[in-house]
Design a protein around this motif. Structure first.
Motif, PDB file in Angstrom:
ATOM      1  N   MET A   1      -6.919  -3.766  -0.936  1.00 13.79           N
ATOM      2  CA  MET A   1      -6.062  -4.848  -0.469  1.00 13.79           C
ATOM      3  C   MET A   1      -5.005  -4.308   0.479  1.00 13.79           C
ATOM      4  N   ASN A   2      -4.462  -3.153   0.160  1.00 10.37           N
ATOM      5  CA  ASN A   2      -3.506  -2.363   0.949  1.00 10.37           C
ATOM      6  C   ASN A   2      -2.433  -3.132   1.726  1.00 10.37           C
ATOM      7  N   LYS A   3      -2.016  -4.264   1.242  1.00 16.75           N
ATOM      8  CA  LYS A   3      -0.828  -4.923   1.767  1.00 16.75           C
ATOM      9  C   LYS A   3       0.354  -4.444   0.938  1.00 16.75           C
ATOM     10  N   THR A   4       1.505  -4.240   1.586  1.00 17.72           N
ATOM     11  CA  THR A   4       2.691  -3.764   0.894  1.00 17.72           C
ATOM     12  C   THR A   4       3.633  -4.921   0.612  1.00 17.72           C
ATOM     13  N   ILE A   5       3.992  -5.068  -0.660  1.00 20.26           N
ATOM     14  CA  ILE A   5       4.891  -6.128  -1.096  1.00 20.26           C
ATOM     15  C   ILE A   5       6.171  -5.481  -1.602  1.00 20.26           C
ATOM     16  N   LEU A   6       7.308  -5.900  -1.065  1.00 23.11           N
ATOM     17  CA  LEU A   6       8.602  -5.398  -1.504  1.00 23.11           C
ATOM     18  C   LEU A   6       9.236  -6.429  -2.424  1.00 23.11           C
ATOM     19  N   VAL A   7       9.511  -6.031  -3.658  1.00 29.46           N
ATOM     20  CA  VAL A   7      10.073  -6.939  -4.658  1.00 29.46           C
ATOM     21  C   VAL A   7      11.538  -6.587  -4.882  1.00 29.46           C
ATOM     22  N   ILE A   8      12.428  -7.499  -4.511  1.00 29.72           N
ATOM     23  CA  ILE A   8      13.858  -7.311  -4.693  1.00 29.72           C
ATOM     24  C   ILE A   8      14.277  -8.054  -5.968  1.00 29.72           C
ATOM     25  N   GLY A   9      15.018  -7.360  -6.827  1.00 30.72           N
ATOM     26  CA  GLY A   9      15.327  -7.903  -8.146  1.00 30.72           C
ATOM     27  C   GLY A   9      14.271  -7.477  -9.145  1.00 30.72           C
ATOM     28  N   ALA A  10      13.690  -6.293  -8.921  1.00 37.91           N
ATOM     29  CA  ALA A  10      12.514  -5.850  -9.660  1.00 37.91           C
ATOM     30  C   ALA A  10      12.794  -5.492 -11.113  1.00 37.91           C
ATOM     31  N   VAL A  72       9.476 -10.361  -1.697  1.00 30.48           N
ATOM     32  CA  VAL A  72       9.683 -11.245  -2.845  1.00 30.48           C
ATOM     33  C   VAL A  72      11.137 -11.056  -3.279  1.00 30.48           C
ATOM     34  N   HIS A  73      11.961 -12.033  -2.965  1.00 26.68           N
ATOM     35  CA  HIS A  73      13.418 -11.911  -3.154  1.00 26.68           C
ATOM     36  C   HIS A  73      13.854 -12.667  -4.402  1.00 26.68           C
ATOM     37  N   PHE A  74      13.956 -11.952  -5.534  1.00 28.87           N
ATOM     38  CA  PHE A  74      14.338 -12.550  -6.803  1.00 28.87           C
ATOM     39  C   PHE A  74      15.633 -11.939  -7.337  1.00 28.87           C
ATOM     40  N   ALA A  75      16.512 -11.530  -6.435  1.00 27.78           N
ATOM     41  CA  ALA A  75      17.804 -10.976  -6.837  1.00 27.78           C
ATOM     42  C   ALA A  75      18.880 -12.048  -6.702  1.00 27.78           C
ATOM     43  N   LEU A 102      17.037 -11.625   4.601  1.00 29.93           N
ATOM     44  CA  LEU A 102      16.332 -12.272   5.709  1.00 29.93           C
ATOM     45  C   LEU A 102      16.372 -11.417   6.976  1.00 29.93           C
ATOM     46  N   GLU A 103      17.512 -10.816   7.242  1.00 31.57           N
ATOM     47  CA  GLU A 103      17.601  -9.941   8.414  1.00 31.57           C
ATOM     48  C   GLU A 103      16.669  -8.738   8.262  1.00 31.57           C
ATOM     49  N   TYR A 104      16.623  -8.187   7.068  1.00 31.12           N
ATOM     50  CA  TYR A 104      15.687  -7.088   6.815  1.00 31.12           C
ATOM     51  C   TYR A 104      14.244  -7.560   6.995  1.00 31.12           C
ATOM     52  N   THR A 105      13.921  -8.727   6.450  1.00 33.03           N
ATOM     53  CA  THR A 105      12.568  -9.274   6.560  1.00 33.03           C
ATOM     54  C   THR A 105      12.173  -9.456   8.023  1.00 33.03           C
ATOM     55  N   ARG A 106      13.115  -9.952   8.823  1.00 38.88           N
ATOM     56  CA  ARG A 106      12.846 -10.139  10.261  1.00 38.88           C
ATOM     57  C   ARG A 106      12.656  -8.809  10.969  1.00 38.88           C
ATOM     58  N   LYS A 107      13.524  -7.859  10.695  1.00 39.63           N
ATOM     59  CA  LYS A 107      13.476  -6.581  11.403  1.00 39.63           C
ATOM     60  C   LYS A 107      12.199  -5.794  11.110  1.00 39.63           C
ATOM     61  N   VAL A 108      11.719  -5.876   9.866  1.00 40.60           N
ATOM     62  CA  VAL A 108      10.516  -5.107   9.519  1.00 40.60           C
ATOM     63  C   VAL A 108       9.239  -5.867   9.854  1.00 40.60           C
ATOM     64  N   GLY A 109       9.369  -7.108  10.350  1.00 39.96           N
ATOM     65  CA  GLY A 109       8.198  -7.865  10.773  1.00 39.96           C
ATOM     66  C   GLY A 109       7.342  -8.387   9.630  1.00 39.96           C
ATOM     67  N   ALA A 110       7.952  -8.651   8.491  1.00 38.63           N
ATOM     68  CA  ALA A 110       7.188  -9.174   7.345  1.00 38.63           C
ATOM     69  C   ALA A 110       6.650 -10.573   7.661  1.00 38.63           C
ATOM     70  N   ASP A 111       5.505 -10.878   7.099  1.00 42.25           N
ATOM     71  CA  ASP A 111       4.846 -12.153   7.357  1.00 42.25           C
ATOM     72  C   ASP A 111       5.489 -13.303   6.608  1.00 42.25           C
ATOM     73  N   ARG A 112       6.016 -13.015   5.379  1.00 37.46           N
ATOM     74  CA  ARG A 112       6.505 -14.100   4.538  1.00 37.46           C
ATOM     75  C   ARG A 112       7.562 -13.613   3.552  1.00 37.46           C
ATOM     76  N   ILE A 113       8.280 -14.604   3.024  1.00 35.22           N
ATOM     77  CA  ILE A 113       9.276 -14.335   1.989  1.00 35.22           C
ATOM     78  C   ILE A 113       9.061 -15.328   0.851  1.00 35.22           C
ATOM     79  N   LEU A 114       9.200 -14.864  -0.392  1.00 38.33           N
ATOM     80  CA  LEU A 114       9.146 -15.710  -1.584  1.00 38.33           C
ATOM     81  C   LEU A 114      10.537 -15.718  -2.208  1.00 38.33           C
ATOM     82  N   PHE A 115      11.002 -16.913  -2.580  1.00 35.25           N
ATOM     83  CA  PHE A 115      12.376 -17.055  -3.073  1.00 35.25           C
ATOM     84  C   PHE A 115      12.419 -18.103  -4.174  1.00 35.25           C
TER      85      PHE A 115
END
Length: 347
Positions: A1-10, A72-75, A102-115
């Motif tokens: 699958m090799n997609k990278t997911i960053l989970v904030i509030g992990a 995935v922003h759950f903080a 959101l600024e981080y998400t934009r700068k790194v070119g992420a496709d989506r955010i979950l909130f």
């Protein structure tokens, strides 16, 4: 699958489950939390852990600056963990924190955010068995949740802005209570420490003690097991849509069903708890969420009942899979305290 997911509030109640679940599915997961030390929990799952303060924009420089598919922003501060009232904490962690995310998400070119959006933005529609649509008008309630809801609504509006202006797909997950085992049986209500009501009933059932059922036993309350919630997260990661607001639920269960199943799962078979009906007492405020949008757009299919959740709860209580980051039950409550609680018959 090799997609990278960053989970904030992990390290939180939901974040830890999200991180480990996505890792099991084959994603490359990066766990981010406010805690300085995760006690080696994420290393057990081969998940790298970063400690940052999301209110400090410079802290985001510690994180990978490319290659992130989804954030995935759950903080953010929750009323359930707030002693007293500290409005600044809501503003800083939810509004400022989400802007930085959101600024981080934009700068790194992420496709989506979950909130996660709060359920209390539609609490004015509680009180009936009519399912509440996902796109209902959001309002600010009275009571101790007022500023929390304002902060959450502001965060949702910022996320919408980044979707419209930068094309970041957004999946706003409106949470009813997610049912899962946590060793801490307490929460905060109006800034005061109280026991979670279901936990109190479970403790009584484990002792075979009588359980009072107040008010109308057929009041309907939304129910969703952590496993169905994780399915929604998984679907949102995969969904080929731009997103929106999605309700989290499974159709609900009545108070009578809840108490009966608690007794079935937790009471000793030789002397199960009795239900003592108290129709003269105050009835629970019922509600159920309309999940058609979640089903139609994300492909969600509820699988787990209230009874299934209780079985899962009991298994997790025995396994203690998250003890490294959450501790154990006796870190929060002693057997003597449980005994005193049951004797006093008070939450």
């Amino acid at each position: 699958m090799n997609k990278t997911i960053l989970v904030i509030g992990a390290t939180g109640n939901l974040g830890a489950h999200i991180s480990t679940h996505l890792k099991r599915l084959g994603y490359d997961v990066i766990a981010v939390g406010h805690r300085k030390n995760d006690n080696g929990f994420f290393a057990d799952y081969s998940i790298p852990y970063y400690s940052i303060d999301i209110t400090d924009v410079e802290d985001f420089e510690k994180l990978p600056q490319s290659g992130i598919y989804a954030v995935v922003h759950f903080a953010g501060m929750l009323p359930a963990v707030m002693k007293g009232f500290n409005g600044t904490s809501y503003v800083q962690s939810i509004i400022q924190g989400t802007l930085n995310v959101l600024e981080y998400t934009r700068k790194v070119g992420a496709d989506r955010i979950l909130f996660p959006q709060t359920l209390f933005d539609i609490s004015y529609l509680f009180g009936t068995k009519v399912p509440i649509p996902a796109d209902s008008l959001r309002k600010v309630p009275d009571g101790d949740h007022w500023l929390y809801v304002i902060a959450k609504n502001a965060a949702v509006e910022m996320i919408e802005h980044y979707y419209k202006n930068f094309g970041i797909k957004r999946f706003i997950i409106r949470l009813s209570r997610i049912y899962l085992y946590h060793p801490n049986p307490y929460t905060y209500r109006d800034g005061e420490k109280v026991m979670v009501s279901d936990r109190y009933l479970i403790y009584r059932a484990m002792q075979g003690a009588d359980i009072e059922l107040w008010g109308d036993p057929n009041r309907l309350l939304e129910t969703i097991c952590i496993k169905d919630f994780l399915q929604i997260i998984e679907k949102a990661i995969l969904a080929d849509v731009d997103g929106g607001i999605y309700n989290v639920g499974s159709g609900g269960s009545t108070l009578k069903e809840r108490v009966e199943d608690i007794i079935d799962v937790f009471s000793p078979k030789d002397h199960p708890s009795r239900i003592i009906y108290k129709p003269e007492k105050r009835s629970a405020r019922q509600f159920v969420l309309d999940i058609r949008k979640t089903v139609n757009e994300l492909g969600y299919e509820p699988h787990y009942s209230w009874h299934d959740y209780l079985v899962d709860f009991k298994e997790e209580m025995e396994k203690q899979r998250f003890a490294k980051i959450w501790g154990r039950e006796d870190d929060y409550i002693t057997e003597d305290e449980i005994r005193d609680l049951l004797t006093s018959n008070k939450l």
